[in-house]
Design a protein around this motif. Structure first.
Motif, PDB file in Angstrom:
ATOM      1  N   PRO A   1       0.939  -1.191  -0.036  1.00 33.10           N
ATOM      2  CA  PRO A   1       0.134   0.000  -0.021  1.00 33.10           C
ATOM      3  C   PRO A   1       0.798   1.132   0.124  1.00 33.10           C
ATOM      4  CG  PRO A   1      -0.887  -1.640   1.556  1.00 33.10           C
ATOM      5  CD  PRO A   1       0.385  -2.176   1.133  1.00 33.10           C
ATOM      6  N   LEU A   2       0.348   2.379  -0.771  1.00 30.28           N
ATOM      7  CA  LEU A   2       0.981   3.416  -0.860  1.00 30.28           C
ATOM      8  C   LEU A   2      -0.016   4.725  -0.575  1.00 30.28           C
ATOM      9  CD1 LEU A   2       3.129   5.699  -1.378  1.00 30.28           C
ATOM     10  CD2 LEU A   2       2.834   5.343  -3.798  1.00 30.28           C
ATOM     11  N   VAL A   3      -0.064   5.332   0.469  1.00 28.40           N
ATOM     12  CA  VAL A   3      -1.035   6.164   0.783  1.00 28.40           C
ATOM     13  C   VAL A   3      -0.508   7.751   1.118  1.00 28.40           C
ATOM     14  CG1 VAL A   3      -2.673   6.737   2.543  1.00 28.40           C
ATOM     15  CG2 VAL A   3      -2.436   4.372   1.991  1.00 28.40           C
ATOM     16  N   LEU A   4      -1.092   8.580   0.421  1.00 27.00           N
ATOM     17  CA  LEU A   4      -0.930  10.040   0.636  1.00 27.00           C
ATOM     18  C   LEU A   4      -1.824  10.916   1.482  1.00 27.00           C
ATOM     19  CD1 LEU A   4       0.678  12.232  -2.034  1.00 27.00           C
ATOM     20  CD2 LEU A   4      -1.250  13.086  -0.529  1.00 27.00           C
ATOM     21  N   LEU A   5      -1.310  11.295   2.801  1.00 25.30           N
ATOM     22  CA  LEU A   5      -2.238  12.151   3.642  1.00 25.30           C
ATOM     23  C   LEU A   5      -2.185  13.479   3.516  1.00 25.30           C
ATOM     24  CD1 LEU A   5      -4.350  12.126   6.060  1.00 25.30           C
ATOM     25  CD2 LEU A   5      -2.246  11.531   7.453  1.00 25.30           C
ATOM     26  N   ASP A   6      -3.090  14.152   2.980  1.00 25.17           N
ATOM     27  CA  ASP A   6      -2.848  15.310   2.543  1.00 25.17           C
ATOM     28  C   ASP A   6      -4.216  16.372   3.217  1.00 25.17           C
ATOM     29  OD1 ASP A   6      -1.980  17.915   1.394  1.00 25.17           O
ATOM     30  OD2 ASP A   6      -2.658  17.475  -0.540  1.00 25.17           O
ATOM     31  N   PRO A   7      -4.206  16.732   4.149  1.00 24.52           N
ATOM     32  CA  PRO A   7      -5.721  17.204   4.993  1.00 24.52           C
ATOM     33  C   PRO A   7      -5.774  18.803   4.381  1.00 24.52           C
ATOM     34  CG  PRO A   7      -4.355  16.344   6.748  1.00 24.52           C
ATOM     35  CD  PRO A   7      -3.468  16.469   5.443  1.00 24.52           C
ATOM     36  N   TRP A   8      -4.499  19.351   3.875  1.00 21.31           N
ATOM     37  CA  TRP A   8      -4.848  20.864   3.434  1.00 21.31           C
ATOM     38  C   TRP A   8      -4.491  21.198   2.098  1.00 21.31           C
ATOM     39  CZ3 TRP A   8      -2.078  19.284   8.241  1.00 21.31           C
ATOM     40  CH2 TRP A   8      -2.745  19.424   9.088  1.00 21.31           C
TER      41      TRP A   8
END
Length: 194
Positions: free
Chosen positions: A128-135
């Motif tokens: 798995p490759l996940v990008l977390l970008d809330p803003w």
């Protein structure tokens, strides 16, 4: 599961990014995972590792000698692996990880993202490759890759190799789900690497 977290080491960023990294470190341990990081003691890199340890977790830091010499190494890491250079560092982080989480970051974070993303697109790994970008820091990147597809430089399924998320909960749900294999055909390989 060993989760590699790519993130910022800049001291000039808004504290919300550092708080996000700390939240990720705590959540990672709460879910029973081990942290693999870039082995730095500053900014987001330091925050994610310190929070993981504060929550009782195991941390693996991987850092090149040049950064150790600059006195930014996470000396509190449960395992601190010192490499000869940045390329070796990325290889060790890759080898020690079962999944990859990308937080907001700068050029180094982008380099790490592109390398592991390209490997997924080529079918060289199914982790798995996940990008977390809330803003929305990475919104222009997504637009750029969309444009590359429109111009024929990438395959349509380039985004199948990565999960884009905006909350910690979404990010960990994606990390803990089996990644779908991306298997390009021979004809698509040229498109995948551009």
């Amino acid at each position: 599961m060993n989760i590699c977290v790519y993130c910022a080491s800049s001291l000039k960023i808004d504290k919300k990014y550092i708080e996000l990294a700390a939240t990720v470190g705590t959540e990672l341990v709460k879910r029973g995972h081990t942290l693999v990081s870039g082995g730095g003691s500053v900014s987001c890199m330091g925050a994610v590792a310190a929070a993981a340890r504060a929550a009782g977790g195991h941390t693996v830091g991987v850092i090149p000698q040049a950064l150790v010499d600059m006195e930014v190494a996470d000396e509190e890491a449960d395992e601190l692996i010192v490499t000869s250079d940045m390329r070796e560092r990325k290889g060790v982080m890759d080898a020690r990880s079962d999944a990859f989480l990308v937080l907001p970051g700068g050029l180094g974070t982008l380099e790490e993202l592109f390398e592991i993303w390209t490997a997924r697109v080529l079918g060289l790994h199914d982790r798995p490759l996940v990008l977390l970008d809330p803003w929305g820091l990475y919104d222009p990147l997504r637009q750029l890759v969309d444009g590359m597809y429109e111009q024929g430089f990438t395959r349509a399924d380039v985004f199948d190799a990565i999960s884009w998320t905006t909350t910690v909960e979404e990010a960990f749900a994606a990390l803990e789900s089996p990644a779908q294999p991306v298997r390009p055909s021979v004809a698509e390989l040229g498109e995948a690497t551009g």
